[in-house]
Enzyme design. Structure first.
Site, PDB file in Angstrom:
ATOM      1  N   ARG A  46       0.851  -1.201   0.000  1.00  0.00           N
ATOM      2  CA  ARG A  46       0.000   0.000   0.000  1.00  0.00           C
ATOM      3  C   ARG A  46       0.881   1.244   0.000  1.00  0.00           C
ATOM      4  NH1 ARG A  46      -3.162  -3.316   3.649  1.00  0.00           N
ATOM      5  NH2 ARG A  46      -2.138  -2.366   5.461  1.00  0.00           N
ATOM      6  N   LYS A 136     -11.947  14.724   5.578  1.00  0.00           N
ATOM      7  CA  LYS A 136     -13.122  14.244   4.834  1.00  0.00           C
ATOM      8  C   LYS A 136     -14.004  13.366   5.713  1.00  0.00           C
ATOM      9  CE  LYS A 136     -13.847  10.491   2.006  1.00  0.00           C
ATOM     10  NZ  LYS A 136     -13.589   9.597   0.870  1.00  0.00           N
ATOM     11  N   GLU A 177     -19.120  15.350   2.597  1.00  0.00           N
ATOM     12  CA  GLU A 177     -19.440  14.478   1.452  1.00  0.00           C
ATOM     13  C   GLU A 177     -20.758  13.745   1.682  1.00  0.00           C
ATOM     14  OE1 GLU A 177     -16.556  11.395   0.587  1.00  0.00           O
ATOM     15  OE2 GLU A 177     -17.586  10.821  -1.244  1.00  0.00           O
ATOM     16  N   LYS A 219     -18.186  17.967  -1.176  1.00  0.00           N
ATOM     17  CA  LYS A 219     -17.848  16.868  -2.096  1.00  0.00           C
ATOM     18  C   LYS A 219     -19.123  16.098  -2.414  1.00  0.00           C
ATOM     19  CE  LYS A 219     -14.971  12.774  -2.608  1.00  0.00           C
ATOM     20  NZ  LYS A 219     -13.602  12.286  -2.504  1.00  0.00           N
TER      21      LYS A 219
HETATM   22  P1  13P Z   1     -14.583   7.898  -5.917  1.00  0.00           P
HETATM   23  O1  13P Z   1     -14.187   9.080  -6.767  1.00  0.00           O
HETATM   24  O2  13P Z   1     -13.929   6.609  -6.307  1.00  0.00           O
HETATM   25  O3  13P Z   1     -16.068   7.812  -5.729  1.00  0.00           O
HETATM   26  O4  13P Z   1     -13.956   8.161  -4.484  1.00  0.00           O
HETATM   27  C1  13P Z   1     -14.046   9.397  -3.940  1.00  0.00           C
HETATM   28  C2  13P Z   1     -14.167   9.296  -2.483  1.00  0.00           C
HETATM   29  O5  13P Z   1     -13.326   9.770  -1.750  1.00  0.00           O
HETATM   30  C3  13P Z   1     -15.351   8.613  -1.939  1.00  0.00           C
HETATM   31  O6  13P Z   1     -15.451   8.872  -0.577  1.00  0.00           O
END
Ligand code: 13P
Length: 337
Positions: A46, A136, A177, A219
């Site tokens: 990773r 996030k 998000e 987001k």
């Molecule tokens: P994706 O763009 O693959 O949807 O991932 C963005 C992300 O951080 C989802 O939490």
């Protein structure tokens, strides 16, 4: 680069078409991605994979922030430089996923409530010390028949607002998000309706809790038909409906909106973003925070082999540049080569 206020940090991340590389897959999710290329998901693999991404030349000027998972923010590159430093050297800001995943929602167990408020203040203060400038938290809303319930939307948006306040109290910019999933056969109109309800609830909750909107990044998902819907919308329709949904629900003093890709193809993620920026006429920067749509091509090129690193880095660099152009409404499919 001296960024002192939340407003300056948020504005920097989305300046000049820059966007965000989401590389915050949890270990199980990273395991799924590595399974697809037959690579073991060990800590060292990773690290090697992410170090490769972060050292790509196309990070510079195209990527303003990188979202990390807890393991990664503590890791060093092979030569002993911290990965946080590698990211900073590319002119990007390190960010950190602070939610702790999903639990079934009380009373509606097919839905989920994002966890992680307990102890969040202390975790944030540690992440700030480790160099994080933004964070996030992902809330998940599923469309299926009568779902989502209003309780799912309300409790997830309240948690997002509470999270955002705690993060700002720790001098970092919260990305909020609220992801309405593409899974299912729902129409684009249904996605529009649910996305609107979530955004309304989110910004009302943030206002009540005194979150500084100018120091926040949204987001969201784009407004699309479900992935199993027989009638898929055109690029222009997705762009128009997404913009309409955002204009109706997002305050004009929010500095940046960075979309998730959510399972869209690499090219659709770029084409939709470009189409919206070509339409224009909105107060925020409209950019990207893609995970899969930035990494997929690089992952498939890499296959866990050192000799493939240059082509994998070229693949990431290419997508980063294409999306930066899309964030400026300057992309064209001819540039894809
Ligand atoms: P994706 O763009 O693959 O949807 O991932 C963005 C992300 O951080 C989802 O939490």
């Amino acid at each position: 680069m001296s960024l002192n206020t939340l407003e300056e940090i948020a504005a920097f991340i989305v300046s000049n078409g820059k966007g965000i590389l989401a590389a915050d897959e949890s270990n199980p999710t990273c395991g799924k991605r590595f399974d697809s290329i037959g690579v073991e998901s060990s800590e060292a693999n990773r690290r090697d994979y992410r170090e490769m991404l972060f050292r790509s030349s196309g990070m510079k000027d195209n990527i303003g922030g990188v979202i990390l998972f807890d393991e990664t923010i503590r890791q060093d590159a092979k030569d002993g430089t911290s990965l946080v430093q590698v990211i900073s050297d590319q002119g990007a800001l390190p960010g950190i996923k602070v939610d702790q995943g999903l639990k079934p929602l009380d009373g509606s167990p097919e839905e989920t409530l994002t966890q992680g408020l307990e102890g969040l203040h202390d975790r944030c203060s540690e992440y700030f010390q480790l160099g994080a400038k933004f964070t996030k938290w992902r809330a998940v809303i599923k469309i299926d028949g009568e779902l989502p319930t209003s309780d799912c939307i309300e409790s997830n948006m309240q948690a997002l607002a509470e999270y955002a306040k705690i993060v700002q109290d720790n001098n970092m910019v919260p990305m909020v998000e609220p992801e309405v999933l593409m899974d299912g056969d729902h129409s684009i109109d249904r996605c529009y309706e649910v996305s609107s309800a979530a955004l309304k609830s989110l910004f009302a909750a943030m206002e009540t809790r005194g979150v500084n909107i100018k120091g926040t990044i949204l987001k969201p998902n784009m407004v699309t038909a479900g992935s199993l819907c027989e009638s898929q919308a055109s690029i222009a329709e997705v762009a128009e409906m997404t913009l309409r949904c955002l204009k109706e629900n997002v305050p004009s003093d929010l500095p940046g909106i960075t979309f998730l890709s959510g399972g869209q193809s690499d090219l659709n993620s770029t084409a939709h973003l470009d189409a919206m920026n070509k339409i224009g006429g909105f107060p925020w920067k409209l950019s990207f925070s893609y995970g899969r749509a930035l990494q997929q091509a690089a992952l498939k090129s890499w296959l866990g082999k050192i000799e493939n690193m240059p082509s994998a880095q070229a693949a990431l660099s290419h997508r980063a540049l294409m999306n930066k152009l899309a964030a400026q409404g300057a992309w064209s499919s001819d540039l894809e080569g």
